[in-house]
Write a protein that holds these residues in place. Structure first.
Motif, PDB file in Angstrom:
ATOM      1  N   GLY A 100       0.819  -1.210   0.000  1.00 25.89           N
ATOM      2  CA  GLY A 100       0.000   0.000   0.000  1.00 25.89           C
ATOM      3  C   GLY A 100       0.852   1.258   0.000  1.00 25.89           C
ATOM      4  O   GLY A 100       0.521   2.246  -0.676  1.00 25.89           O
ATOM      5  N   MET A 101       1.962   1.228   0.741  1.00 26.43           N
ATOM      6  CA  MET A 101       2.855   2.392   0.763  1.00 26.43           C
ATOM      7  C   MET A 101       3.481   2.623  -0.605  1.00 26.43           C
ATOM      8  O   MET A 101       3.601   3.763  -1.066  1.00 26.43           O
ATOM      9  N   VAL A 102       3.871   1.545  -1.290  1.00 27.01           N
ATOM     10  CA  VAL A 102       4.444   1.678  -2.627  1.00 27.01           C
ATOM     11  C   VAL A 102       3.408   2.261  -3.587  1.00 27.01           C
ATOM     12  O   VAL A 102       3.700   3.181  -4.357  1.00 27.01           O
ATOM     13  N   MET A 103       2.179   1.747  -3.527  1.00 23.74           N
ATOM     14  CA  MET A 103       1.130   2.262  -4.412  1.00 23.74           C
ATOM     15  C   MET A 103       0.786   3.707  -4.083  1.00 23.74           C
ATOM     16  O   MET A 103       0.571   4.520  -4.971  1.00 23.74           O
ATOM     17  N   GLY A 104       0.760   4.039  -2.790  1.00 26.79           N
ATOM     18  CA  GLY A 104       0.493   5.417  -2.394  1.00 26.79           C
ATOM     19  C   GLY A 104       1.560   6.368  -2.895  1.00 26.79           C
ATOM     20  O   GLY A 104       1.261   7.477  -3.364  1.00 26.79           O
ATOM     21  N   THR A 105       2.808   5.943  -2.826  1.00 27.23           N
ATOM     22  CA  THR A 105       3.903   6.763  -3.346  1.00 27.23           C
ATOM     23  C   THR A 105       3.766   6.945  -4.848  1.00 27.23           C
ATOM     24  O   THR A 105       3.969   8.046  -5.372  1.00 27.23           O
ATOM     25  N   ALA A 106       3.397   5.878  -5.541  1.00 22.78           N
ATOM     26  CA  ALA A 106       3.210   5.976  -6.987  1.00 22.78           C
ATOM     27  C   ALA A 106       2.096   6.969  -7.332  1.00 22.78           C
ATOM     28  O   ALA A 106       2.242   7.793  -8.241  1.00 22.78           O
ATOM     29  N   VAL A 107       1.002   6.914  -6.596  1.00 22.72           N
ATOM     30  CA  VAL A 107      -0.108   7.853  -6.839  1.00 22.72           C
ATOM     31  C   VAL A 107       0.333   9.291  -6.579  1.00 22.72           C
ATOM     32  O   VAL A 107       0.040  10.198  -7.365  1.00 22.72           O
ATOM     33  N   LYS A 108       1.073   9.518  -5.492  1.00 23.41           N
ATOM     34  CA  LYS A 108       1.577  10.865  -5.205  1.00 23.41           C
ATOM     35  C   LYS A 108       2.468  11.371  -6.325  1.00 23.41           C
ATOM     36  O   LYS A 108       2.376  12.522  -6.741  1.00 23.41           O
ATOM     37  N   MET A 109       3.346  10.485  -6.815  1.00 24.85           N
ATOM     38  CA  MET A 109       4.252  10.891  -7.880  1.00 24.85           C
ATOM     39  C   MET A 109       3.480  11.247  -9.149  1.00 24.85           C
ATOM     40  O   MET A 109       3.773  12.246  -9.800  1.00 24.85           O
ATOM     41  N   VAL A 110       2.489  10.431  -9.494  1.00 25.86           N
ATOM     42  CA  VAL A 110       1.715  10.689 -10.707  1.00 25.86           C
ATOM     43  C   VAL A 110       0.955  12.005 -10.589  1.00 25.86           C
ATOM     44  O   VAL A 110       0.926  12.801 -11.532  1.00 25.86           O
ATOM     45  N   THR A 111       0.358  12.260  -9.427  1.00 22.62           N
ATOM     46  CA  THR A 111      -0.420  13.490  -9.289  1.00 22.62           C
ATOM     47  C   THR A 111       0.469  14.728  -9.256  1.00 22.62           C
ATOM     48  O   THR A 111       0.078  15.782  -9.734  1.00 22.62           O
ATOM     49  N   LYS A 112       1.680  14.608  -8.714  1.00 24.84           N
ATOM     50  CA  LYS A 112       2.573  15.770  -8.667  1.00 24.84           C
ATOM     51  C   LYS A 112       3.316  15.977  -9.978  1.00 24.84           C
ATOM     52  O   LYS A 112       3.551  17.098 -10.395  1.00 24.84           O
ATOM     53  N   LEU A 113       3.708  14.893 -10.630  1.00 25.84           N
ATOM     54  CA  LEU A 113       4.458  15.009 -11.880  1.00 25.84           C
ATOM     55  C   LEU A 113       3.553  15.294 -13.075  1.00 25.84           C
ATOM     56  O   LEU A 113       4.001  15.865 -14.048  1.00 25.84           O
ATOM     57  N   ARG A 114       2.319  14.866 -13.002  1.00 24.73           N
ATOM     58  CA  ARG A 114       1.347  15.022 -14.078  1.00 24.73           C
ATOM     59  C   ARG A 114       1.919  14.604 -15.443  1.00 24.73           C
ATOM     60  O   ARG A 114       2.083  15.422 -16.333  1.00 24.73           O
TER      61      ARG A 114
END
Length: 178
Positions: A121-135
């Motif tokens: 879950g932490m890995v997936m959460g980090t991936a989601v954060k990266m996608v939303t910030k990097l766009r």
């Protein structure tokens, strides 16, 4: 720089950092060396960190080696690297020993399953954060989803990289030209 730390102080500093820096060694190291001890200025730390991040290998280790070298040359590099890894290696050996003895007990298996789920879950959460910030663009997002899908299908990582890294590089390069 307020003072030049001894090799022992560097070892103990990185020992503390290695044992307490869950989720990011470099952020803790910066706090320790710049804010707490004042051994490095913000600029000095940023320079060592920048070099550590562009070199191959783990950037936390590269940065520790750079800081040790900055203060005491090769012996400083060695004591910082040893300090960074000694504590976690001792803990890992202890946990591995406990796992070897108790790992097959149903309660331990259940605990480890829960820990694995939390880590995923932490890995997936980090991936989601990266996608939303990097766009990323749609093309890069599709490449990322393709990598996720191939991983879910248990395709080996080197093959995923061989297939998708060139596509990602081409897509990113085309976006720079826009």
């Amino acid at each position: 720089m307020s003072e030049r730390p001894s090799r022992t102080a560097l070892f103990l500093g990185y020992l503390q950092i290695g044992l307490t820096s869950f989720g990011g060694v470099n952020a803790w190291a910066r706090r320790f060396f710049v804010e707490k001890k004042g051994w490095l200025t913000e600029q000095e730390y940023a320079e060592v960190l920048g070099i550590g991040q562009v070199l191959p290998g783990p950037n936390a280790l590269n940065t520790a080696i750079g800081i040790g070298t900055y203060f005491h040359g090769a012996t400083g590099a060695i004591v910082c690297a040893l300090g960074l890894f000694t504590g976690p290696m001792v803990l890992l050996a202890a946990v591995a020993s406990l796992y070897d003895t108790y790992g097959q007990l149903p309660l331990v298996r259940a605990i480890l399953t829960g820990i694995a789920a939390a880590a995923a879950g932490m890995v997936m959460g980090t991936a989601v954060k990266m996608v939303t910030k990097l766009r990323p663009s749609r093309t890069l997002l599709c490449i990322g989803l393709a990598a996720f899908t191939l991983a879910a299908l248990k395709v080996r990582m080197p093959y995923v990289l061989l297939m998708l890294a060139p596509l990602g590089l081409i897509a990113a390069w085309r976006e720079l030209d826009r």
